[in-house]
Design a protein around this motif. Sequence first.
Motif, PDB file in Angstrom:
ATOM      1  N   ASN A 112       1.071  -1.148  -0.119  1.00  0.00           N
ATOM      2  CA  ASN A 112       0.016  -0.093  -0.152  1.00  0.00           C
ATOM      3  C   ASN A 112       0.946   1.118  -0.006  1.00  0.00           C
ATOM      4  O   ASN A 112       2.149   1.166  -0.232  1.00  0.00           O
ATOM      5  CB  ASN A 112      -0.758  -0.103   1.250  1.00  0.00           C
ATOM      6  CG  ASN A 112      -0.181  -0.228   2.508  1.00  0.00           C
ATOM      7  OD1 ASN A 112       0.984   0.108   2.597  1.00  0.00           O
ATOM      8  ND2 ASN A 112      -0.815  -0.534   3.657  1.00  0.00           N
ATOM      9  N   ALA A 113       0.218   2.417   0.296  1.00  0.00           N
ATOM     10  CA  ALA A 113       1.241   3.696  -0.119  1.00  0.00           C
ATOM     11  C   ALA A 113       2.446   3.667   1.173  1.00  0.00           C
ATOM     12  O   ALA A 113       3.509   4.043   0.861  1.00  0.00           O
ATOM     13  CB  ALA A 113       0.004   4.972   0.407  1.00  0.00           C
ATOM     14  N   THR A 114       2.012   3.097   2.294  1.00  0.00           N
ATOM     15  CA  THR A 114       3.124   3.086   3.516  1.00  0.00           C
ATOM     16  C   THR A 114       4.186   1.946   2.938  1.00  0.00           C
ATOM     17  O   THR A 114       5.299   2.443   3.219  1.00  0.00           O
ATOM     18  CB  THR A 114       2.639   2.570   4.685  1.00  0.00           C
ATOM     19  OG1 THR A 114       0.994   3.107   4.795  1.00  0.00           O
ATOM     20  CG2 THR A 114       3.428   2.919   5.933  1.00  0.00           C
ATOM     21  N   ALA A 115       3.713   0.941   2.579  1.00  0.00           N
ATOM     22  CA  ALA A 115       5.033   0.126   2.089  1.00  0.00           C
ATOM     23  C   ALA A 115       5.641   0.504   0.846  1.00  0.00           C
ATOM     24  O   ALA A 115       6.853   0.567   0.944  1.00  0.00           O
ATOM     25  CB  ALA A 115       4.266  -1.248   1.650  1.00  0.00           C
ATOM     26  N   ASP A 149     -10.938   2.674 -15.444  1.00  0.00           N
ATOM     27  CA  ASP A 149      -9.885   3.791 -15.501  1.00  0.00           C
ATOM     28  C   ASP A 149      -8.763   3.581 -14.995  1.00  0.00           C
ATOM     29  O   ASP A 149      -7.536   3.976 -15.439  1.00  0.00           O
ATOM     30  CB  ASP A 149     -10.748   4.986 -15.007  1.00  0.00           C
ATOM     31  CG  ASP A 149     -11.802   5.325 -15.765  1.00  0.00           C
ATOM     32  OD1 ASP A 149     -11.763   5.119 -16.925  1.00  0.00           O
ATOM     33  OD2 ASP A 149     -12.415   6.171 -15.170  1.00  0.00           O
ATOM     34  N   MET A 150      -8.485   2.716 -13.888  1.00  0.00           N
ATOM     35  CA  MET A 150      -7.073   2.417 -13.176  1.00  0.00           C
ATOM     36  C   MET A 150      -6.497   1.589 -14.076  1.00  0.00           C
ATOM     37  O   MET A 150      -5.373   1.934 -14.405  1.00  0.00           O
ATOM     38  CB  MET A 150      -7.424   1.747 -11.865  1.00  0.00           C
ATOM     39  CG  MET A 150      -7.696   2.971 -10.875  1.00  0.00           C
ATOM     40  SD  MET A 150      -7.274   2.223  -9.099  1.00  0.00           S
ATOM     41  CE  MET A 150      -8.449   0.934  -8.866  1.00  0.00           C
ATOM     42  N   ILE A 206      -1.773  -5.736  -4.061  1.00  0.00           N
ATOM     43  CA  ILE A 206      -1.376  -4.382  -4.272  1.00  0.00           C
ATOM     44  C   ILE A 206      -2.540  -3.234  -4.198  1.00  0.00           C
ATOM     45  O   ILE A 206      -3.533  -3.791  -4.889  1.00  0.00           O
ATOM     46  CB  ILE A 206      -0.422  -4.197  -5.617  1.00  0.00           C
ATOM     47  CG1 ILE A 206       0.786  -4.870  -5.580  1.00  0.00           C
ATOM     48  CG2 ILE A 206      -0.148  -2.876  -5.962  1.00  0.00           C
ATOM     49  CD1 ILE A 206       1.460  -4.940  -6.896  1.00  0.00           C
ATOM     50  N   ASP A 207      -2.089  -2.314  -3.530  1.00  0.00           N
ATOM     51  CA  ASP A 207      -3.471  -1.181  -3.615  1.00  0.00           C
ATOM     52  C   ASP A 207      -3.098  -0.419  -4.891  1.00  0.00           C
ATOM     53  O   ASP A 207      -2.013   0.376  -4.996  1.00  0.00           O
ATOM     54  CB  ASP A 207      -3.457  -0.358  -2.463  1.00  0.00           C
ATOM     55  CG  ASP A 207      -4.030   0.827  -2.427  1.00  0.00           C
ATOM     56  OD1 ASP A 207      -4.670   1.095  -3.259  1.00  0.00           O
ATOM     57  OD2 ASP A 207      -4.211   1.449  -1.319  1.00  0.00           O
ATOM     58  N   THR A 208      -3.946  -0.796  -5.876  1.00  0.00           N
ATOM     59  CA  THR A 208      -3.589  -0.192  -7.100  1.00  0.00           C
ATOM     60  C   THR A 208      -3.439   1.223  -7.074  1.00  0.00           C
ATOM     61  O   THR A 208      -2.837   1.895  -7.976  1.00  0.00           O
ATOM     62  CB  THR A 208      -4.600  -0.494  -8.103  1.00  0.00           C
ATOM     63  OG1 THR A 208      -4.649  -2.051  -7.852  1.00  0.00           O
ATOM     64  CG2 THR A 208      -4.289  -0.238  -9.707  1.00  0.00           C
ATOM     65  N   LYS A 209      -4.539   1.910  -6.509  1.00  0.00           N
ATOM     66  CA  LYS A 209      -4.485   3.482  -6.584  1.00  0.00           C
ATOM     67  C   LYS A 209      -3.268   4.136  -6.121  1.00  0.00           C
ATOM     68  O   LYS A 209      -2.691   5.086  -6.611  1.00  0.00           O
ATOM     69  CB  LYS A 209      -5.612   3.982  -5.363  1.00  0.00           C
ATOM     70  CG  LYS A 209      -6.748   4.724  -6.223  1.00  0.00           C
ATOM     71  CD  LYS A 209      -7.728   4.953  -5.118  1.00  0.00           C
ATOM     72  CE  LYS A 209      -9.162   5.312  -5.768  1.00  0.00           C
ATOM     73  NZ  LYS A 209      -9.996   5.550  -4.686  1.00  0.00           N
TER      74      LYS A 209
END
Length: 333
Positions: free
Chosen positions: A217-220, A280-281, A239-242
């Motif tokens: 995620n963003a932190t990782a 869209d992602m 995976i957090d795609t965003k």
Amino acid sequence: MRIAVFDTKRYDRSGLEEAAGKFGYELTFFEDRLNHNTVPLVAGHDVVCPFVNDRLDRAVLEQMAKLDVRHVALRCAGFNGVDIVAAAELGIAVTRVPAYSPEAVAEHVFALLLTLVRKTHRAYQRVREGNFSLDGLVGFNLHGRTFGVIGAGKIGVAAMNIAKGFGCRVLAYDRYPSAERAAQIGCEFVDIDTLLAQSDIISLHAPLTAETHHLINATALAKMKHGSVIINTSRGGLIDTKALIKSLKTGQLAGVGLDVYEYEEGVFFEDLSHQALKDDMLARLTTFPNVMITSHQGFLTDEALAAIAHTVMENIADYQNGQPLVNAVKPGA
Ligand code: NAI
């Protein structure tokens, strides 16, 4: 034994037919994925054989039980598409193909990785257009780099073995590390923060569970080295795609190789070239020159397909003959 095979394509039918023939089983192929709408199709069959994106939630399993289908013989390793607890409660056995060719997936990791780091995807396009310039094609050596694996199971180990051949230092993070396994594999087990901070390349091989969902995620991502590469051939939900797209936009990642994608269901394995891409992602991901996406083809080798088909039929034979189900998936697995 009548087996309803869902989400089938031309490339997986012949192997399954050949293996079923040896066991005397009859197959019905459905192109549709198994879900709420298609579950009536299982009527008249003894076994269903789903693939990675079929969704066997409690409601679907209840319908199957009513239709007297008591065995789900998955033709893949991952079982996140099946509500295992509900299946057990309904008396439906679930088997999978835990290993068919770990090397097939591990080698695909390097297909993606080498494409990204040596930019062969861009070179291929350029040369076909008569552009022989090398501008923008500077890559980096794998030799001497640190290759980090999350999930040191069968595929993770196969990937580490290849990485060692390239001369990489190999790090691994696993839920069950041990000094004995580290010595066997020839890797260093580290905690996840060390792996994120020290790896030049991170390859994901842990299964998708509540614990591993959005592990990256963003932190990782913020803990990863600037200029590192991430490869995911496991399950998209890791995976957090965003967050990944945000990281790509900042230029933090040198490359991303995805054989799996968080929202791949209904998209991967399909020819959608005649219509606009609605996700869209995914559309955004395809615009990055340093993102390489393949649509879940890590398993797609002759060797793996034959091994999958054979194990599926063996699992069904064990069930039919009342033998212990060596490849059963049970609650808590
Ligand atoms: P495996 O079961 O041999 O290895 C998984 C490893 O992950 C184990 O060592 C386990 O201890 C570790 N693990 C489990 N939970 C963890 C956690 N929370 N954190 C860190 N490590 C954890 O599985 P195998 O055969 O190596 O497959 C890995 C994954 O690859 C499968 O779950 C499947 O989703 C995916 N796969 C993808 C394919 C493709 O075509 N792209 C084909 C086959 C599998």
